[in-house]
Design a protein around this motif. Structure first.
Motif, PDB file in Angstrom:
ATOM      1  N   MET A 258      -0.310  -5.235  -6.608  1.00  0.00           N
ATOM      2  CA  MET A 258      -0.101  -5.782  -7.948  1.00  0.00           C
ATOM      3  C   MET A 258      -1.336  -5.667  -8.842  1.00  0.00           C
ATOM      4  N   ASP A 259      -2.472  -5.412  -8.232  1.00  0.00           N
ATOM      5  CA  ASP A 259      -3.727  -5.406  -8.995  1.00  0.00           C
ATOM      6  C   ASP A 259      -4.004  -4.025  -9.590  1.00  0.00           C
ATOM      7  N   LYS A 260      -3.177  -3.639 -10.550  1.00  0.00           N
ATOM      8  CA  LYS A 260      -3.273  -2.300 -11.140  1.00  0.00           C
ATOM      9  C   LYS A 260      -4.560  -2.107 -11.933  1.00  0.00           C
ATOM     10  N   THR A 261      -5.084  -3.204 -12.494  1.00  0.00           N
ATOM     11  CA  THR A 261      -6.289  -3.087 -13.319  1.00  0.00           C
ATOM     12  C   THR A 261      -7.571  -3.412 -12.534  1.00  0.00           C
ATOM     13  N   HIS A 262      -7.425  -3.567 -11.243  1.00  0.00           N
ATOM     14  CA  HIS A 262      -8.573  -3.780 -10.347  1.00  0.00           C
ATOM     15  C   HIS A 262      -9.403  -5.000 -10.740  1.00  0.00           C
ATOM     16  N   THR A 263      -8.711  -6.117 -10.926  1.00  0.00           N
ATOM     17  CA  THR A 263      -9.426  -7.363 -11.202  1.00  0.00           C
ATOM     18  C   THR A 263     -10.080  -7.935  -9.949  1.00  0.00           C
ATOM     19  N   ILE A 264      -9.591  -7.547  -8.777  1.00  0.00           N
ATOM     20  CA  ILE A 264     -10.200  -7.995  -7.519  1.00  0.00           C
ATOM     21  C   ILE A 264     -11.488  -7.212  -7.305  1.00  0.00           C
TER      22      ILE A 264
END
Length: 401
Positions: free
Chosen positions: A132-138
């Protein structure tokens, strides 16, 4: 005389601190030295090169920090991340809980994946979060390799596989405090970005040295990380590395010489042989627990730890009484159950400079204690199960063939 004196040796079977071998004790039995003299930088240079071998890395940069594993945690986090960064961290026991507490107090945005104590990290949930983390917030994945409170070992290769599967750039930070030098650990192969351990665990040294190893990617991240750090700042170390003096502040001279002796013993035995020995000790302990009719806190074989076994006791027994009785009557030190498993489990540590006959002595003591507290154990049952396995698996000592 020690006020807690007991005849003979104390049988130390907590999962750290562990037994210190005699050659290491002798190596540390020395006076202070000027750490700015030519001798200490020369010693440090060899230590930095050799310590990379226990992480199985050629590209990592190690830091020998006068601290504990808790300080090594802080070093890993503050040098690579900024306040507010989102990190995913697994809660599976007391020590992962403490690391998460530190992460939160350092003002990171901690996304906790919690499992029942006795289970490993839930990688299905991690996969979902990465997908779900398409924008690489992790920005980082934080995981305890070996949770000593419950005797659970996590699958680091599987974590790396997930990061690769989703092409996710998150840093991979690993607490290897009770695993490195005892369990299979491959920093380069699994592309771990920061790994850390403590001197009092499998290295079999006194407490007081946190060893952190950073990948090139982690060093690059440290250039933009905005977390406040002073004592743990890698940049201070790197400046002195370039100067060839290595130390931004005073190290423990005695621990440096102890580390040299500890590494020499590990390399003489062979790191893979050390890991195999821990596997034998873990397997033998689990066979003894089974023979006693008790259960392992670790719920699946895939999570079994080869450095510590957490044993569940019947409801009518307080596991803390087992630990008290062990120390008071048999000069045997066992690990308490912590937090959620307090009173429910006791822990047998089997890591560090330890051999099979030492373990059998511990198992014999545990049997007598179980009898003392009213558990209907057959004396000799666990020892026999462990000894039968060990007798068929212990190799000859290479230096004595």
């Amino acid at each position: 005389m020690d006020y807690t004196y007991g005849p003979g040796r104390n049988h130390l079977f907590v999962p750290g601190p562990v037994n210190i071998p005699e050659p290491v004790i002798r190596a540390m039995n020395r006076n202070n030295e000027d750490y700015r003299s030519p001798a200490v930088p020369a010693l440090t240079k060899t230590l930095l090169e050799d310590v990379k071998k226990i992480f199985k890395t050629t590209s990592g940069t190690p830091f020998l920090i006068p601290t504990t594993g808790t300080g090594a945690w802080e070093s890993a986090l503050t040098n690579t991340l900024s306040p507010g960064d989102r990190i995913v961290s697994f809660l599976i026991g007391q020590f992962s809980l403490l690391w998460i507490d530190q992460q939160q107090r350092l003002k990171f945005n901690v996304d906790v994946i919690e499992s029942e104590w006795g289970q490993g990290a839930n990688l299905d949930i991690l996969a979902s979060k990465l997908a779900m983390d398409k924008t690489h917030t992790i920005k980082a994945i934080c995981i305890v390799h070996n949770e000593t409170a419950t005797g659970v070992t996590n699958n680091l290769a599987a974590v790396r596989k997930l990061l690769d599967e989703f092409s996710h750039p998150a840093l991979f930070l690993v607490d290897g405090v009770s695993s490195i030098c005892a369990l299979d650990f491959r920093m380069d192969e699994w592309r771990v970005d920061v790994a850390l351990t403590g001197s009092q665990k499998a290295l079999s040294l006194p407490t007081g040295m946190g060893i952190v190893c950073a990948s090139p990617k982690a060093l690059d991240a440290s250039k933009s990380a905005k977390s406040v750090r002073v004592f743990f700042d890698w940049n201070d170390y790197l400046k002195f590395y370039k100067l060839g003096t290595y130390w931004p502040y005073t190290p423990s001279i005695q621990l440096l010489y102890g580390l040299r002796a500890a590494l020499d013993l590990i390399f003489e035995e062979g790191l893979d042989s050390v890991i195999a020995r821990h596997n034998r000790l873990g397997k033998a302990t689990r066979l003894a627990v089974e023979a006693w009719g008790l259960k392992n806190c670790t719920q699946k074989e895939e999570w079994f730890s080869d450095t510590v076994t957490a044993v569940i006791v019947p409801p009518y027994i307080d596991s803390a009484e087992i630990v008290r009785r062990a120390w008071k009557r048999y000069n045997l030190s066992l690990g308490l159950g912590l937090n959620k498993v307090a009173g429910k489990v006791f822990r047998i540590g089997h890591l560090g400079n330890l051999n099979e006959l030492q373990l059998l002595a511990c198992l014999s003591g545990v049997e007598m204690i179980l009898k003392d507290v009213g558990y209907p154990v057959k004396l000799g049952s666990g020892v026999a199960a462990a000894a039968a396995y060990l007798q068929n698996t212990i190799p000859l000592i290479p230096s004595r063939i």
